[in-house]
Design a protein around this motif. Sequence first.
Motif, mmCIF file in Angstrom:
data_model
loop_
_atom_site.group_PDB
_atom_site.id
_atom_site.type_symbol
_atom_site.label_atom_id
_atom_site.label_comp_id
_atom_site.label_asym_id
_atom_site.label_seq_id
_atom_site.Cartn_x
_atom_site.Cartn_y
_atom_site.Cartn_z
ATOM 1 N N GLU A 276 1.696 6.460 -7.146
ATOM 2 C CA GLU A 276 0.665 7.424 -7.528
ATOM 3 C C GLU A 276 1.197 8.853 -7.412
ATOM 4 N N GLU A 277 1.940 9.141 -6.349
ATOM 5 C CA GLU A 277 2.492 10.488 -6.179
ATOM 6 C C GLU A 277 3.519 10.800 -7.263
ATOM 7 N N GLU B 81 0.834 -1.212 0.000
ATOM 8 C CA GLU B 81 0.000 0.000 0.000
ATOM 9 C C GLU B 81 0.864 1.255 0.000
ATOM 10 N N SER B 82 1.932 1.232 0.782
ATOM 11 C CA SER B 82 2.842 2.373 0.808
ATOM 12 C C SER B 82 3.526 2.557 -0.542
ATOM 13 N N THR C 283 -1.028 2.546 6.610
ATOM 14 C CA THR C 283 -0.822 1.326 5.834
ATOM 15 C C THR C 283 -0.836 0.117 6.771
ATOM 16 N N LEU D 107 1.103 4.070 -3.040
ATOM 17 C CA LEU D 107 0.919 5.492 -2.767
ATOM 18 C C LEU D 107 2.074 6.292 -3.372
#
Length: 197
Positions: A53-54, A46-47, A185, A50
């Motif tokens: 996506e950033e 999950e981290s 997360t 993220l």
Amino acid sequence: MKLTATMFMTLDGVVQGPGHAPGGQPEDPSDGFELGGWTEPYGDEESRQLTVEEFSHADAFLFGRRTYEIFSGYWPHVADPDDALAARLNSSPKHIASRSPQTLEWAGALPLKGDLVEAVQTLKEQPGDELQVHGSGVLLRSLWDAGLVDEWRLRIFPVVLGSGRQLFGPGRLPGRLRLVDSRTTPSGITALRYARE
């Protein structure tokens, strides 16, 4: 472009040496810091997603000298075309803030010239989505004091070290931030997004 700053941080505010440099050495053992690599037990999908996506919003990057040296020792050698982070880093302009002249061998790396605040303000005025800073604590302290960071992305790890350089240590100008987003997360990393007030 919006200037965003991403920083990995312990519960006691330490940002020094979160990982390891290529070859397994601590990223930043300066000033006798021996606790590097404190993020590594907490990596989770999950981290990572993220972060991917950033990175997709980055039109350019801004690094301090030490972070540039760490990143340029690894990312140009990642040849996997499916690695979204490497693809974005290797194909985007990278502006390097350094007081000492150096050879910049990473494709797309450019020295930041002249006054730091004026040079970064000029970069922010360029068209694009985001000018991203990752790590680069010394640089970010100067950018904080100049009011140039539009959004802070802090990853708080459930670790207390008791020593090491802090991001917002003594001597920083006071300021306020507004919480935009917060998530945790599965491994316990709290991802916080703050906008400048």
